[in-house]
Write a protein that holds these residues in place. Sequence first.
Motif, PDB file in Angstrom:
ATOM      1  N   ASP A  47      42.974  41.308  37.831  1.00 51.93           N
ATOM      2  CA  ASP A  47      42.609  40.632  39.072  1.00 51.93           C
ATOM      3  C   ASP A  47      43.494  39.465  39.470  1.00 51.93           C
ATOM      4  O   ASP A  47      43.597  39.150  40.655  1.00 51.93           O
ATOM      5  CB  ASP A  47      41.160  40.129  38.968  1.00 51.93           C
ATOM      6  CG  ASP A  47      40.186  41.249  38.700  1.00 51.93           C
ATOM      7  OD1 ASP A  47      40.324  42.318  39.337  1.00 51.93           O
ATOM      8  OD2 ASP A  47      39.299  41.066  37.852  1.00 51.93           O
ATOM      9  N   PHE A  48      44.092  38.772  38.512  1.00 50.64           N
ATOM     10  CA  PHE A  48      44.729  37.491  38.793  1.00 50.64           C
ATOM     11  C   PHE A  48      46.121  37.363  38.194  1.00 50.64           C
ATOM     12  O   PHE A  48      46.416  37.929  37.135  1.00 50.64           O
ATOM     13  CB  PHE A  48      43.901  36.337  38.204  1.00 50.64           C
ATOM     14  CG  PHE A  48      42.546  36.164  38.791  1.00 50.64           C
ATOM     15  CD1 PHE A  48      42.373  35.454  39.971  1.00 50.64           C
ATOM     16  CD2 PHE A  48      41.433  36.706  38.170  1.00 50.64           C
ATOM     17  CE1 PHE A  48      41.128  35.284  40.521  1.00 50.64           C
ATOM     18  CE2 PHE A  48      40.173  36.536  38.719  1.00 50.64           C
ATOM     19  CZ  PHE A  48      40.015  35.823  39.892  1.00 50.64           C
ATOM     20  N   LYS A  92      48.747  39.045  44.079  1.00 52.74           N
ATOM     21  CA  LYS A  92      47.462  38.819  43.412  1.00 52.74           C
ATOM     22  C   LYS A  92      46.954  37.410  43.690  1.00 52.74           C
ATOM     23  O   LYS A  92      47.734  36.491  43.953  1.00 52.74           O
ATOM     24  CB  LYS A  92      47.616  38.949  41.887  1.00 52.74           C
ATOM     25  CG  LYS A  92      47.684  40.337  41.368  1.00 52.74           C
ATOM     26  CD  LYS A  92      47.705  40.301  39.852  1.00 52.74           C
ATOM     27  CE  LYS A  92      47.626  41.689  39.283  1.00 52.74           C
ATOM     28  NZ  LYS A  92      47.566  41.674  37.820  1.00 52.74           N
ATOM     29  N   GLU A  93      45.650  37.256  43.568  1.00 56.19           N
ATOM     30  CA  GLU A  93      45.055  35.925  43.633  1.00 56.19           C
ATOM     31  C   GLU A  93      45.527  35.134  42.414  1.00 56.19           C
ATOM     32  O   GLU A  93      45.735  35.692  41.333  1.00 56.19           O
ATOM     33  CB  GLU A  93      43.528  36.048  43.636  1.00 56.19           C
ATOM     34  CG  GLU A  93      42.829  34.760  43.921  1.00 56.19           C
ATOM     35  CD  GLU A  93      41.323  34.938  44.097  1.00 56.19           C
ATOM     36  OE1 GLU A  93      40.636  33.907  44.014  1.00 56.19           O
ATOM     37  OE2 GLU A  93      40.866  36.064  44.295  1.00 56.19           O
ATOM     38  N   ARG A  95      45.068  32.005  39.621  1.00 55.73           N
ATOM     39  CA  ARG A  95      44.070  31.200  38.928  1.00 55.73           C
ATOM     40  C   ARG A  95      44.799  30.236  37.993  1.00 55.73           C
ATOM     41  O   ARG A  95      45.829  30.584  37.421  1.00 55.73           O
ATOM     42  CB  ARG A  95      43.158  32.135  38.124  1.00 55.73           C
ATOM     43  CG  ARG A  95      41.950  31.461  37.535  1.00 55.73           C
ATOM     44  CD  ARG A  95      41.070  32.471  36.826  1.00 55.73           C
ATOM     45  NE  ARG A  95      41.564  32.677  35.479  1.00 55.73           N
ATOM     46  CZ  ARG A  95      41.202  33.694  34.704  1.00 55.73           C
ATOM     47  NH1 ARG A  95      40.386  34.637  35.153  1.00 55.73           N
ATOM     48  NH2 ARG A  95      41.683  33.807  33.487  1.00 55.73           N
ATOM     49  N   ASP A 116      40.026  29.087  35.308  1.00 57.62           N
ATOM     50  CA  ASP A 116      39.773  28.463  36.601  1.00 57.62           C
ATOM     51  C   ASP A 116      39.481  26.959  36.427  1.00 57.62           C
ATOM     52  O   ASP A 116      38.553  26.411  37.012  1.00 57.62           O
ATOM     53  CB  ASP A 116      38.605  29.172  37.296  1.00 57.62           C
ATOM     54  CG  ASP A 116      38.741  29.211  38.787  1.00 57.62           C
ATOM     55  OD1 ASP A 116      39.832  28.898  39.302  1.00 57.62           O
ATOM     56  OD2 ASP A 116      37.755  29.548  39.456  1.00 57.62           O
ATOM     57  N   LYS A 119      41.348  23.962  40.945  1.00 56.47           N
ATOM     58  CA  LYS A 119      41.666  24.737  42.147  1.00 56.47           C
ATOM     59  C   LYS A 119      42.889  24.143  42.834  1.00 56.47           C
ATOM     60  O   LYS A 119      43.008  22.924  42.933  1.00 56.47           O
ATOM     61  CB  LYS A 119      40.494  24.713  43.136  1.00 56.47           C
ATOM     62  CG  LYS A 119      39.237  25.357  42.629  1.00 56.47           C
ATOM     63  CD  LYS A 119      39.359  26.835  42.659  1.00 56.47           C
ATOM     64  CE  LYS A 119      38.020  27.467  42.324  1.00 56.47           C
ATOM     65  NZ  LYS A 119      38.152  28.862  42.002  1.00 56.47           N
TER      66      LYS A 119
END
Length: 122
Positions: A47-48, A92-93, A95, A116, A119
Amino acid sequence: MKTEKQIKGNRGEEKAIDYLLSNGYVILERNWKIGHLEVDIIASNEDFLIIVEVKTRKSNIFGEPEEFVTLQKQRNLIRAAASYITKFGITKEVRFDIVSVILKDDQEAEIRHIPDAFKPRW
């Protein structure tokens, strides 16, 4: 010749990499630099894209290692990540994680992974 601090830092990064690999992360870069900015580990999962700051200490008597990731360090990591994303066309996102390592002795370490951890303020 490396200083004791550099040797300790390298051992902490090795422990962090072992931990991340054993938890299914793919290590893309180690000590990635652009200009004066550096990212300890750049990893990924399904995902990241994960920007990892490793903080290593011999003990937590003066505080937990992750407490020493300053706001300025966070800003520098965010800037370095932005450069990496642009340079390699990452979609991709992203983190930002911290891996806290307390070296108990030559073999053992206490590892705390904080996914995480902060941010970005793009």
